[in-house]
Design a protein around this motif. Structure first.
Motif, PDB file in Angstrom:
ATOM      1  N   GLU A 135      35.886  43.016  44.455  1.00  0.00           N
ATOM      2  CA  GLU A 135      36.758  42.616  44.051  1.00  0.00           C
ATOM      3  C   GLU A 135      37.753  41.679  44.789  1.00  0.00           C
ATOM      4  O   GLU A 135      38.313  42.401  46.040  1.00  0.00           O
ATOM      5  CB  GLU A 135      37.148  42.760  42.593  1.00  0.00           C
ATOM      6  CG  GLU A 135      38.201  41.297  41.865  1.00  0.00           C
ATOM      7  CD  GLU A 135      38.472  41.995  40.553  1.00  0.00           C
ATOM      8  OE1 GLU A 135      39.242  41.425  40.513  1.00  0.00           O
ATOM      9  OE2 GLU A 135      39.086  43.013  40.369  1.00  0.00           O
ATOM     10  N   ASP A 136      37.539  40.715  45.137  1.00  0.00           N
ATOM     11  CA  ASP A 136      38.105  39.946  46.376  1.00  0.00           C
ATOM     12  C   ASP A 136      39.545  39.378  45.850  1.00  0.00           C
ATOM     13  O   ASP A 136      38.876  37.380  45.451  1.00  0.00           O
ATOM     14  CB  ASP A 136      37.291  39.066  47.013  1.00  0.00           C
ATOM     15  CG  ASP A 136      39.169  38.431  48.243  1.00  0.00           C
ATOM     16  OD1 ASP A 136      40.307  38.826  48.558  1.00  0.00           O
ATOM     17  OD2 ASP A 136      38.323  38.064  49.323  1.00  0.00           O
ATOM     18  N   ARG A 137      40.381  39.443  45.210  1.00  0.00           N
ATOM     19  CA  ARG A 137      41.320  38.057  44.065  1.00  0.00           C
ATOM     20  C   ARG A 137      42.375  37.327  44.925  1.00  0.00           C
ATOM     21  O   ARG A 137      42.567  36.230  44.421  1.00  0.00           O
ATOM     22  CB  ARG A 137      42.743  39.274  43.562  1.00  0.00           C
ATOM     23  CG  ARG A 137      41.998  40.058  42.353  1.00  0.00           C
ATOM     24  CD  ARG A 137      42.811  40.775  41.642  1.00  0.00           C
ATOM     25  NE  ARG A 137      41.920  42.079  40.353  1.00  0.00           N
ATOM     26  CZ  ARG A 137      42.974  42.711  40.014  1.00  0.00           C
ATOM     27  NH1 ARG A 137      44.035  42.485  40.050  1.00  0.00           N
ATOM     28  NH2 ARG A 137      42.332  43.499  38.682  1.00  0.00           N
ATOM     29  N   SER A 138      42.411  37.592  46.104  1.00  0.00           N
ATOM     30  CA  SER A 138      42.740  36.564  47.291  1.00  0.00           C
ATOM     31  C   SER A 138      42.296  35.685  46.980  1.00  0.00           C
ATOM     32  O   SER A 138      42.630  34.460  47.175  1.00  0.00           O
ATOM     33  CB  SER A 138      43.128  37.469  48.756  1.00  0.00           C
ATOM     34  OG  SER A 138      42.247  37.477  49.657  1.00  0.00           O
ATOM     35  N   SER A 139      41.179  35.298  47.279  1.00  0.00           N
ATOM     36  CA  SER A 139      39.720  34.374  48.007  1.00  0.00           C
ATOM     37  C   SER A 139      39.997  33.749  45.978  1.00  0.00           C
ATOM     38  O   SER A 139      39.390  32.678  46.546  1.00  0.00           O
ATOM     39  CB  SER A 139      39.011  35.178  47.630  1.00  0.00           C
ATOM     40  OG  SER A 139      37.995  35.966  46.449  1.00  0.00           O
ATOM     41  N   VAL A 140      39.581  34.150  45.406  1.00  0.00           N
ATOM     42  CA  VAL A 140      40.148  33.714  43.795  1.00  0.00           C
ATOM     43  C   VAL A 140      41.432  32.781  43.738  1.00  0.00           C
ATOM     44  O   VAL A 140      41.548  31.761  43.078  1.00  0.00           O
ATOM     45  CB  VAL A 140      40.175  35.775  42.607  1.00  0.00           C
ATOM     46  CG1 VAL A 140      40.049  34.218  41.376  1.00  0.00           C
ATOM     47  CG2 VAL A 140      38.445  35.256  42.546  1.00  0.00           C
ATOM     48  N   MET A 141      42.084  33.582  43.855  1.00  0.00           N
ATOM     49  CA  MET A 141      43.748  32.252  44.106  1.00  0.00           C
ATOM     50  C   MET A 141      43.379  31.114  44.287  1.00  0.00           C
ATOM     51  O   MET A 141      43.600  30.275  43.939  1.00  0.00           O
ATOM     52  CB  MET A 141      44.872  33.729  44.604  1.00  0.00           C
ATOM     53  CG  MET A 141      45.263  34.811  43.164  1.00  0.00           C
ATOM     54  SD  MET A 141      46.722  35.104  44.228  1.00  0.00           S
ATOM     55  CE  MET A 141      46.434  36.332  46.289  1.00  0.00           C
ATOM     56  N   ASN A 142      43.111  31.463  45.748  1.00  0.00           N
ATOM     57  CA  ASN A 142      42.407  29.868  46.412  1.00  0.00           C
ATOM     58  C   ASN A 142      40.846  29.933  46.104  1.00  0.00           C
ATOM     59  O   ASN A 142      41.895  27.883  45.276  1.00  0.00           O
ATOM     60  CB  ASN A 142      42.158  30.618  47.769  1.00  0.00           C
ATOM     61  CG  ASN A 142      43.101  31.442  49.134  1.00  0.00           C
ATOM     62  OD1 ASN A 142      44.209  30.727  49.264  1.00  0.00           O
ATOM     63  ND2 ASN A 142      42.783  31.404  49.969  1.00  0.00           N
ATOM     64  N   GLU A 143      40.473  29.943  45.431  1.00  0.00           N
ATOM     65  CA  GLU A 143      39.557  29.435  44.371  1.00  0.00           C
ATOM     66  C   GLU A 143      39.954  28.107  43.252  1.00  0.00           C
ATOM     67  O   GLU A 143      39.668  26.888  43.037  1.00  0.00           O
ATOM     68  CB  GLU A 143      38.287  30.468  43.906  1.00  0.00           C
ATOM     69  CG  GLU A 143      37.695  30.365  45.557  1.00  0.00           C
ATOM     70  CD  GLU A 143      36.321  31.795  44.563  1.00  0.00           C
ATOM     71  OE1 GLU A 143      36.199  31.082  44.161  1.00  0.00           O
ATOM     72  OE2 GLU A 143      35.902  31.877  45.732  1.00  0.00           O
ATOM     73  N   VAL A 144      40.886  28.775  42.313  1.00  0.00           N
ATOM     74  CA  VAL A 144      41.527  28.047  41.385  1.00  0.00           C
ATOM     75  C   VAL A 144      42.097  27.703  41.566  1.00  0.00           C
ATOM     76  O   VAL A 144      43.201  27.682  41.189  1.00  0.00           O
ATOM     77  CB  VAL A 144      42.325  29.288  40.096  1.00  0.00           C
ATOM     78  CG1 VAL A 144      39.958  29.598  39.780  1.00  0.00           C
ATOM     79  CG2 VAL A 144      42.482  30.373  40.278  1.00  0.00           C
ATOM     80  N   ASP A 145      43.348  27.618  43.084  1.00  0.00           N
ATOM     81  CA  ASP A 145      44.419  26.934  43.537  1.00  0.00           C
ATOM     82  C   ASP A 145      45.702  27.091  43.012  1.00  0.00           C
ATOM     83  O   ASP A 145      46.123  26.832  42.134  1.00  0.00           O
ATOM     84  CB  ASP A 145      44.322  25.244  42.595  1.00  0.00           C
ATOM     85  CG  ASP A 145      45.348  24.596  43.912  1.00  0.00           C
ATOM     86  OD1 ASP A 145      46.013  25.484  44.925  1.00  0.00           O
ATOM     87  OD2 ASP A 145      45.717  23.257  42.925  1.00  0.00           O
ATOM     88  N   MET A 146      46.004  28.889  42.470  1.00  0.00           N
ATOM     89  CA  MET A 146      46.941  29.145  42.343  1.00  0.00           C
ATOM     90  C   MET A 146      47.922  29.567  42.721  1.00  0.00           C
ATOM     91  O   MET A 146      47.686  29.297  44.286  1.00  0.00           O
ATOM     92  CB  MET A 146      46.578  30.904  42.017  1.00  0.00           C
ATOM     93  CG  MET A 146      46.108  31.258  40.678  1.00  0.00           C
ATOM     94  SD  MET A 146      45.879  32.970  40.479  1.00  0.00           S
ATOM     95  CE  MET A 146      44.280  33.350  39.639  1.00  0.00           C
ATOM     96  N   THR A 147      49.058  29.629  42.591  1.00  0.00           N
ATOM     97  CA  THR A 147      50.682  29.695  43.147  1.00  0.00           C
ATOM     98  C   THR A 147      50.597  30.876  43.989  1.00  0.00           C
ATOM     99  O   THR A 147      51.631  30.696  45.005  1.00  0.00           O
ATOM    100  CB  THR A 147      51.822  28.872  42.479  1.00  0.00           C
ATOM    101  OG1 THR A 147      51.813  29.685  41.505  1.00  0.00           O
ATOM    102  CG2 THR A 147      51.479  27.488  42.564  1.00  0.00           C
TER     103      THR A 147
END
Length: 542
Positions: A165-177
């Motif tokens: 699981e790569d949470r940093s890439s998920v944050m980028n994909e869904v535009d988290m701040t």
């Protein structure tokens, strides 16, 4: 769809022909103005911006191309059609640069003008429909993106990082701040109790939670330098923020107090807040969430409206044994029941106070454990009370079953009040069958006369010619409650009538003997389970 059009033409006969030979309303066109030169047309555009401009090229003061150029330079957006002669094609390149939609060769017939204008109107309508569809798609995406973020964050606080699981890439994909640095997890819990008389609809609760999260985001975003996400996890309201560098607990606490003030001001809500220690990254969000839950446990002992840091919660030591094995509590409960059986009500009241004091001083017991012990004691009291025909107590503006209130005991003070009310109800049931001691009777009359003054146990003892300790002991024995608690309960009952008459809360507090509104509000909530504002709102809604 009706479009506004300005006609600019210096030849009067041709201009009037355009306006009179065509029923423009029939085609969904409103004539917003007619001008005989470019300067006049420009003023019309400034005063009443059109959707369409039908203009001649050669006009006095300002030609058609300069008119379009100056109007667009001023920020006006419209579609334009040029009226041109055969010898004016040198303007074609300039017209293209200015975004002219079409042109008509003069002389032209009305049906030619109608054709060009209607083709342009159709294109405008098609473009607007496409824009609306695109906006709807964007709104839907943004709404779904918000829900997706909420779902992802909710999963992260529940479960540890999965393999691959790569949470940093998920944050980028869904535009988290959020960024990849250390994080902090916060938990917000609404302090307000649910009333049995007036229960907010599910829609109202959703709106309150939505507004709460928005206010929390706006208030806390500066603390976390914009790196913050607020979200729902079931009925809980949480946030994850990148841990602010070079900050202190005092600075964080200041931001939390500001949040509490904002929610009180805008939503009339009291909240408790718990905050985790810094975790390494979002990969450890579940650890931060558990720390926030643990920190919120302090609310049970310290009361509502607090700000609880996990570091403080960590100082508590784990319970060495179950609360059910606490020998001292067991002895106090036996003393309580024995005192009630022998009608030694002073000792019964003292036993309740001693039990609560013991639990508070040994705050390693969890909320669930205290609930369990309270349930056990209430069942014993219920058996005893059934013989005296005492079945319910008043709590949260209605008479309720004792056992049903266990889940609503959010703090140790709640447990204490409910247990005190049970003992008081038992004593009252017995006391109704016999006359009160004359000193107690005289003191009650004194309370009725002077409850709205700075009445104290010492003053009441002087008025009834007894010692402080004797009067206190006598009150407990005769009424199952100490003098001060009886005074507070009497003041609360008197305040209810004033609240029902829509008096301001600060005025009510003064009228029933409290110098500070805060003291009145906390006392009212202690003995009723509701704040004065909640009580007043419930009465008005009923």
């Amino acid at each position: 769809m009706v479009l506004k059009m300005i006609v600019a033409e210096d030849e009067q006969s041709f201009r009037e022909g355009i306006l009179t030979l065509v029923d423009w309303k029939l085609y969904g066109i409103e004539i917003a103005g007619e001008a005989e030169n470019g300067k006049q047309a420009l003023e019309m555009i400034h005063n009443n911006p059109p959707d369409l401009l039908l203009t001649d090229i050669r006009m006095p003061f300002l030609n058609g191309l300069d008119l379009i150029r100056e109007a667009k330079a001023a920020g006006h957006e419209f579609h334009s059609v040029l009226l041109t002669g055969y010898n004016e094609f040198e303007y074609a390149k300039e017209a293209i640069k200015l975004g002219v939609s079409d042109y008509l060769l003069k002389p032209c017939m009305p049906h030619d003008i109608i054709r060009v204008i209607m083709d342009l109107k159709q294109k405008i309508e098609q473009s607007e429909n496409e824009d609306k569809a695109l906006n709807a798609i964007n709104r839907s995406w943004n709404r779904n993106l918000h829900l997706l973020k909420n779902q992802i964050l909710s999963q992260w606080v529940q479960h540890p990082l999965m393999p691959l699981e790569d949470r940093s890439s998920v944050m980028n994909e869904v535009d988290m701040t959020l960024s990849c640095g250390p994080i902090q997890v916060g938990l917000i819990r609404i302090d307000s109790n649910k009333s049995q008389n007036v229960t907010a609809s599910k829609r109202d609760l959703e709106l309150i939670r939505y507004a709460l999260l928005n206010i929390a985001g706006e208030t806390l975003r500066p603390l976390y330098d914009g790196k913050l996400e607020v979200f729902r996890h079931g009925d809980e309201m949480l946030w994850i923020g990148n841990y602010p560098e070079n900050t202190t607990n005092e600075a964080i606490e200041g931001a939390m107090k500001e949040l509490q003030l904002n929610l009180e001001a805008y939503l009339k809500l009291s909240i408790s807040i718990s905050i985790s220690s810094a975790a390494a990254s979002v990969d450890n969000a579940h650890i931060g969430y558990q720390q926030a839950i643990e920190a919120m446990e302090a609310r049970f002992y310290q009361g509502r409206g607090g700000i609880f840091f996990h570091a403080e919660a960590g100082k508590q030591t784990a319970a060495k044994s179950s609360i059910l094995d606490d020998a001292y509590l067991h002895r106090l409960e036996k003393d309580l029941l024995l005192a009630l059986q022998n009608e030694h009500y002073e000792q019964a009241v003292d036993a309740i106070e001693a039990s609560m004091s013991h639990i508070r001083n040994n705050s390693s017991y969890s909320k669930a454990e205290v609930h369990l012990r309270s349930t056990s004691l209430i069942l014993e009291l219920q058996k005893f009370a059934q013989e005296r025909k005492v079945a319910s107590i008043e709590w949260q503006d209605s008479f309720v079953n004792w056992i049903e209130q266990i889940p609503n005991m959010e703090t140790l003070d709640d447990c204490s009040v409910v247990l005190q009310k049970i003992v008081q109800s038992i004593v009252e049931a017995v006391s109704n069958q016999k006359s009160l001691h004359r000193t107690v009777h005289a003191t009650i009359e004194l309370i009725k006369q002077k409850y709205n003054t700075n009445l104290t146990l010492e003053l009441a003892a002087k008025e009834t010619f007894v010692s402080n300790s004797y009067l206190s002991s006598l009150f407990k024995q005769e009424l199952g409650v100490n003098f001060l608690d009886y005074l507070h309960q009497y003041r609360v009952e008197q305040s209810k009538e004033l609240l029902r008459q829509s008096y301001k809360i600060y005025a009510v507090s003064k009228l029933v003997g409290y110098q500070e509104e805060r003291h009145f509000s906390s006392t009212f909530k202690k003995w009723t389970g509701l704040t004065p504002r909640q009580y007043q709102k419930n009465y008005n809604a009923g």
